[in-house]
Design a protein around this motif. Structure first.
Motif, PDB file in Angstrom:
ATOM      1  N   VAL A  64       0.675  -1.199  -0.135  1.00  0.00           N
ATOM      2  CA  VAL A  64      -0.234   0.181   0.303  1.00  0.00           C
ATOM      3  C   VAL A  64       0.587   1.141  -0.060  1.00  0.00           C
ATOM      4  N   VAL A  65       0.606   2.121  -0.614  1.00  0.00           N
ATOM      5  CA  VAL A  65       1.702   3.763  -0.672  1.00  0.00           C
ATOM      6  C   VAL A  65      -0.173   4.613  -0.441  1.00  0.00           C
ATOM      7  N   ARG A  66       0.233   5.755   0.524  1.00  0.00           N
ATOM      8  CA  ARG A  66      -0.869   5.918   1.071  1.00  0.00           C
ATOM      9  C   ARG A  66      -0.360   7.703   1.558  1.00  0.00           C
ATOM     10  N   ARG A  67      -1.574   7.691   1.101  1.00  0.00           N
ATOM     11  CA  ARG A  67      -1.401   9.822   1.672  1.00  0.00           C
ATOM     12  C   ARG A  67      -2.676   9.920   2.090  1.00  0.00           C
ATOM     13  N   PHE A  68      -1.985  10.552   3.444  1.00  0.00           N
ATOM     14  CA  PHE A  68      -3.341  11.133   4.282  1.00  0.00           C
ATOM     15  C   PHE A  68      -4.116  12.067   4.063  1.00  0.00           C
ATOM     16  N   HIS A  69      -3.549  12.493   3.853  1.00  0.00           N
ATOM     17  CA  HIS A  69      -4.900  14.156   2.466  1.00  0.00           C
ATOM     18  C   HIS A  69      -4.214  14.605   1.107  1.00  0.00           C
ATOM     19  N   CYS A  70      -5.631  14.656   0.500  1.00  0.00           N
ATOM     20  CA  CYS A  70      -4.439  14.250  -1.000  1.00  0.00           C
ATOM     21  C   CYS A  70      -4.139  16.092  -1.115  1.00  0.00           C
ATOM     22  N   ASP A  71      -4.535  16.915  -0.602  1.00  0.00           N
ATOM     23  CA  ASP A  71      -3.763  18.338  -0.786  1.00  0.00           C
ATOM     24  C   ASP A  71      -2.905  18.580  -0.063  1.00  0.00           C
ATOM     25  N   HIS A  72      -1.819  17.298   0.369  1.00  0.00           N
ATOM     26  CA  HIS A  72      -0.575  17.361   1.086  1.00  0.00           C
ATOM     27  C   HIS A  72       0.382  16.396   0.758  1.00  0.00           C
ATOM     28  N   MET A  73       1.466  15.868   0.583  1.00  0.00           N
ATOM     29  CA  MET A  73       2.566  14.939  -0.412  1.00  0.00           C
ATOM     30  C   MET A  73       2.649  13.974   1.418  1.00  0.00           C
ATOM     31  N   ARG A  74       2.393  14.613   2.367  1.00  0.00           N
ATOM     32  CA  ARG A  74       3.092  12.959   3.861  1.00  0.00           C
ATOM     33  C   ARG A  74       1.725  12.036   3.575  1.00  0.00           C
ATOM     34  N   GLY A  75       2.824  11.064   3.609  1.00  0.00           N
ATOM     35  CA  GLY A  75       2.137   9.605   3.592  1.00  0.00           C
ATOM     36  C   GLY A  75       2.712   8.455   4.084  1.00  0.00           C
ATOM     37  N   GLU A  76       2.494   7.485   3.918  1.00  0.00           N
ATOM     38  CA  GLU A  76       3.414   6.135   4.415  1.00  0.00           C
ATOM     39  C   GLU A  76       3.262   5.018   2.906  1.00  0.00           C
ATOM     40  N   ALA A  77       4.076   4.200   2.974  1.00  0.00           N
ATOM     41  CA  ALA A  77       4.558   3.229   2.008  1.00  0.00           C
ATOM     42  C   ALA A  77       4.896   1.816   2.753  1.00  0.00           C
ATOM     43  N   ALA A  78       3.482   0.886   3.091  1.00  0.00           N
ATOM     44  CA  ALA A  78       3.924  -0.456   3.273  1.00  0.00           C
ATOM     45  C   ALA A  78       4.320  -1.482   2.057  1.00  0.00           C
ATOM     46  N   PHE A  79       5.248  -1.703   2.245  1.00  0.00           N
ATOM     47  CA  PHE A  79       5.548  -2.848   1.531  1.00  0.00           C
ATOM     48  C   PHE A  79       5.392  -4.154   2.295  1.00  0.00           C
ATOM     49  N   ASP A  80       4.827  -5.632   1.606  1.00  0.00           N
ATOM     50  CA  ASP A  80       4.934  -7.374   1.553  1.00  0.00           C
ATOM     51  C   ASP A  80       4.398  -6.949   3.207  1.00  0.00           C
ATOM     52  N   ALA A  81       3.227  -5.944   3.844  1.00  0.00           N
ATOM     53  CA  ALA A  81       2.515  -5.886   4.351  1.00  0.00           C
ATOM     54  C   ALA A  81       1.211  -5.846   5.057  1.00  0.00           C
ATOM     55  N   PRO A  82       0.417  -7.275   4.950  1.00  0.00           N
ATOM     56  CA  PRO A  82      -0.986  -7.221   4.813  1.00  0.00           C
ATOM     57  C   PRO A  82      -1.947  -6.531   5.461  1.00  0.00           C
ATOM     58  N   ALA A  83      -0.902  -6.525   6.718  1.00  0.00           N
ATOM     59  CA  ALA A  83      -1.632  -6.053   7.999  1.00  0.00           C
ATOM     60  C   ALA A  83      -2.010  -4.282   7.812  1.00  0.00           C
ATOM     61  N   ALA A  84      -1.189  -3.824   7.581  1.00  0.00           N
ATOM     62  CA  ALA A  84      -1.433  -2.359   6.518  1.00  0.00           C
ATOM     63  C   ALA A  84      -2.107  -2.353   5.782  1.00  0.00           C
ATOM     64  N   VAL A  85      -2.546  -3.348   4.477  1.00  0.00           N
ATOM     65  CA  VAL A  85      -3.327  -2.948   3.699  1.00  0.00           C
ATOM     66  C   VAL A  85      -4.785  -3.457   4.119  1.00  0.00           C
ATOM     67  N   GLU A  86      -4.570  -4.268   4.726  1.00  0.00           N
ATOM     68  CA  GLU A  86      -6.521  -4.066   5.386  1.00  0.00           C
ATOM     69  C   GLU A  86      -7.656  -3.328   5.383  1.00  0.00           C
ATOM     70  N   PRO A  87      -7.128  -2.523   6.064  1.00  0.00           N
ATOM     71  CA  PRO A  87      -8.260  -0.885   6.524  1.00  0.00           C
ATOM     72  C   PRO A  87      -8.188   0.152   5.513  1.00  0.00           C
ATOM     73  N   PRO A  88      -7.804  -0.045   4.525  1.00  0.00           N
ATOM     74  CA  PRO A  88      -7.772   1.112   2.962  1.00  0.00           C
ATOM     75  C   PRO A  88      -8.140   0.168   2.175  1.00  0.00           C
ATOM     76  N   ALA A  89      -8.231  -1.103   1.991  1.00  0.00           N
ATOM     77  CA  ALA A  89      -8.956  -2.500   1.339  1.00  0.00           C
ATOM     78  C   ALA A  89     -10.299  -2.643   1.469  1.00  0.00           C
ATOM     79  N   VAL A  90     -10.662  -2.804   2.716  1.00  0.00           N
ATOM     80  CA  VAL A  90     -11.695  -2.248   3.176  1.00  0.00           C
ATOM     81  C   VAL A  90     -12.419  -0.927   2.722  1.00  0.00           C
ATOM     82  N   ARG A  91     -12.248  -0.237   3.033  1.00  0.00           N
ATOM     83  CA  ARG A  91     -12.764   1.399   2.568  1.00  0.00           C
ATOM     84  C   ARG A  91     -12.865   1.401   0.994  1.00  0.00           C
TER      85      ARG A  91
END
Length: 159
Positions: free
Chosen positions: A113-140
């Motif tokens: 997952v690569v995620r920006r916390f807000h579309c107006d800003h570049m701040r975010g996080e990338a998680a690779f090989d991390a199914p637990a980090a993918v689950e919340p945005p996948a549900v959304r």
């Protein structure tokens, strides 16, 4: 599978580098949500080549967005892919009731997952090989997908 790697970023360059890395790791499915995709190089030649190889290998791509004007105006390479691989690419527009959603994320194969916390800003996080980090945005993403309407068809009339 390697050890999960979670990296924070706060620049456009870093966002795009992590996004490209996610696309390059994808094998089966890529799910993308962004209000308009203006900050992502969806129409870049290298992204087109990566997506073409992914789609040729049998992958599927789903895009959810609020506004398709940027893609229609600035991403002719992507539109060409959408026409050629219409059976593997689907694009949906969110209903007005969900246009307040302001984050953005890319998901690949339930692992990355690569995620920006807000579309107006570049701040975010990338998680690779991390199914637990993918689950919340996948549900959304699935909830948003179910509420959205198809807008991109092989003839691009939907845009």
């Amino acid at each position: 599978m390697s050890e999960p790697a979670i990296v924070r970023f706060d620049t456009r360059r870093a966002l795009q580098a992590h996004w490209r890395a996610l696309l390059g790791r994808a094998v089966r499915r890529i799910d993308l949500f962004d209000p308009d995709f203006a900050m992502l190089p969806l129409g870049a030649p290298d992204v087109e080549a990566t997506l073409r190889a992914f789609l040729r290998g049998g992958g599927t791509l789903r895009l959810a967005l609020h506004d398709a004007n940027f893609i229609a105006r600035a991403c002719p390479r992507f539109l060409g892919l959408a026409r050629y691989y219409s059976q593997r690419i689907e694009c949906r527009r969110s209903p007005r009731s969900l246009r307040h959603l302001s984050d953005a994320f890319a998901l690949a194969d339930g692992l990355h997952v690569v995620r920006r916390f807000h579309c107006d800003h570049m701040r975010g996080e990338a998680a690779f090989d991390a199914p637990a980090a993918v689950e919340p945005p996948a549900v959304r993403f699935e909830a948003l997908w179910e509420e959205s309407e198809t807008i991109l068809c092989p003839t691009v009339v939907g845009l």
